[in-house]
Design a protein around this motif. Structure first.
Motif, short mmCIF file in Angstrom:
data_model
loop_
_atom_site.label_atom_id
_atom_site.label_comp_id
_atom_site.label_asym_id
_atom_site.label_seq_id
_atom_site.Cartn_x
_atom_site.Cartn_y
_atom_site.Cartn_z
N ASP A 68 0.97 -0.94 0.12
CA ASP A 68 -0.26 0.03 0.11
C ASP A 68 0.90 0.96 0.02
OD1 ASP A 68 -2.63 -1.41 0.26
OD2 ASP A 68 -2.10 -1.22 1.91
N GLU A 88 -1.08 0.02 -11.05
CA GLU A 88 -1.92 1.42 -11.37
C GLU A 88 -3.21 0.99 -9.65
OE1 GLU A 88 -3.75 3.50 -14.17
OE2 GLU A 88 -1.96 2.92 -15.08
N LYS A 89 -3.00 -0.29 -8.94
CA LYS A 89 -4.42 -0.41 -8.01
C LYS A 89 -3.44 -1.85 -7.74
CE LYS A 89 -6.65 -3.07 -11.63
NZ LYS A 89 -7.39 -3.76 -12.59
N ASP A 90 -4.14 -1.85 -6.06
CA ASP A 90 -3.86 -3.28 -5.98
C ASP A 90 -3.87 -4.71 -6.15
OD1 ASP A 90 -2.69 -4.68 -3.57
OD2 ASP A 90 -4.78 -5.07 -2.01
#
Lengths: 243, 186
Positions: A57, A83-85
């Motif tokens: 994170d 760009e995300k988890d």
């Protein structure tokens, strides 16, 4: 009438030439592509702090902050490997960076130690543990795992400039130094590449430090400042390597 | 006639099913009544004390193991292993001792908890150290400690047994790209 048309034609050609020159200069600026690699992601949480902060994170948050600073202040093209988890393999990250013809790659990580007292920041670049073949001829075919070989020296310079930026921004924090390691991701990328571990998440104080948005912004600004300084001096050298 | 044939079919199927079940039951009974097979020696499930207990009558020899120090370099620690006729058993002891951690509180473990030795092979000068990952999440080691952990294993094996020219680390029986996500294992 004919003369007027001829003059108009010349004027148009001059304007066209000027427009092409302008576009050339603009595209020269846009040719710089900075690949930002937020470490880990998805089920791969990376290091977990004692208070539950996960590395994946913080890595992504820092990458997005650095991207925003580059967009706002330099206008260079940036590519995020995630760009995300989500979980993305190291080979896919390297392929993404290479396909986007990155000028340099910064992989954002956090330190973690089996010693809970260890804290500080460290910068890493690739060094092979045995297979040190550097191509003598430009354009020589290289194996996937040797793609970094022609860029090792430049990666070392990038690491030193970023290290200097951290030393300037954090004079009282422990400096874990610059180290050359056989990093899996960096060995496959065709551009100068470094790993930044901006704090040690397994240390309670540094985990608390990273929880603050203000502090994370300062880390991002430090990385940005290092990149800005490197790019100021590297434009010529980078082009040489690319050719 | 066709109608009568249709009526017989289910009856045949039932008898066939009963026959199959009977055979399966008899095979099961036969399997149970026989002597149990000897317990398979699975190295990954053997703990260090258990393994060392099986060697307790042997003589011991000094070895020098390497552990990451708090200054982030490898530091030697003098230990002992049991002499064994099989060289590979000596190598196994070294890896088990490394995984069980250093004695000195100034030194760090080689790997985060959750790693066990699954098996170790020695072929043509290459020691294949097959590790088993038990923990689902990754531990707390970063690039440098991951590198030092790998180096500690390879250097400890090579230093004490010069016939080990190279060390390959496997994960769960397979070649792996990295151990903890950063350092190339090949």
């Amino acid at each position: 009438m004919y003369r007027q048309r001829k003059e108009l034609l010349w004027l148009l050609m001059i304007l066209l030439g000027a427009a092409l020159l302008f576009c050339g200069a603009a595209s020269g600026r846009a040719e710089v592509t900075i690949v930002l690699d937020a470490g880990h992601g998805g089920e791969d949480r990376g290091i977990t702090g004692t208070d539950g902060t996960t590395e994946k994170d913080v890595d992504l948050d820092l990458a997005l902050r650095v991207q925003r600073l580059i967009d706002e202040k330099l206008g260079y093209r940036t590519v995020l490997t995630r760009e995300k988890d989500e979980r993305i393999t190291l080979d896919d990250r390297a392929a993404n960076a290479n396909n986007n013809k990155g000028s340099l790659m910064v992989s954002l990580h956090l330190g973690g130690s089996l010693d809970p007292d260890l804290q500080g920041y460290g910068i890493y670049y690739f060094r092979s543990d045995g297979d040190d073949h550097v191509p003598e001829e430009k354009g020589e075919l290289l194996l996937w795992r040797r793609q970094q070989a022609p860029y090792v020296e430049e990666s070392s310079r990038l690491a030193e400039v970023l290290h200097q930026a951290f030393q300037n921004a954090y004079p009282s924090r422990r400096d874990l130094g610059v180290h050359a390691l056989p990093l899996y991701l960096a060995r496959s990328v065709q551009m100068p590449a470094v790993f930044i571990e901006s704090a040690v998440l397994t240390n309670k104080d540094e985990e608390a430090y990273l929880k603050s948005e203000t502090n994370r912004q300062k880390v991002a600004e430090t990385i940005f400042e290092g990149l800005r300084r490197y790019l100021q001096t590297a434009a010529g050298a980078d082009e040489e390597v690319k050719q | 006639m066709i109608g009568a044939g249709k009526k017989r079919k289910p009856l045949r199927s039932v008898w066939f099913l009963v026959g199959v079940l009977l055979v399966v039951f008899l095979v099961f009974l036969w399997g149970r009544s026989g002597t149990p097979p000897p317990e398979k020696f699975e190295f990954g499930k053997v703990t260090l004390p258990g393994f060392l207990q099986s060697l307790e009558t042997k003589q011991r020899s000094p070895v020098q193991l390497f552990f990451p120090g708090k200054n982030l370099t490898l530091v030697p620690e003098n230990r002992e292993i049991y002499d064994t006729t099989e060289k590979v058993d000596c190598l196994r002891q070294i890896v088990l001792l490394l995984l069980s951690g250093p004695r000195s509180s100034d030194l760090l473990p080689v790997l985060p908890s959750g790693y066990d030795l699954r098996e170790l092979y020695l072929r043509k000068g290459i020691a294949y150290v097959d590790l088993e990952v038990k923990a689902t999440g990754r531990g707390g080691a970063d690039c440098l400690e991951e590198y030092l952990g790998i180096k500690a294993i390879t250097e400890s094996l090579k230093k004490n047994f010069p016939e080990v020219e190279k060390v390959e680390i496997l994960l769960n029986g397979r070649e792996a790209r990295t151990l903890l996500g950063h350092i190339a294992l090949q």
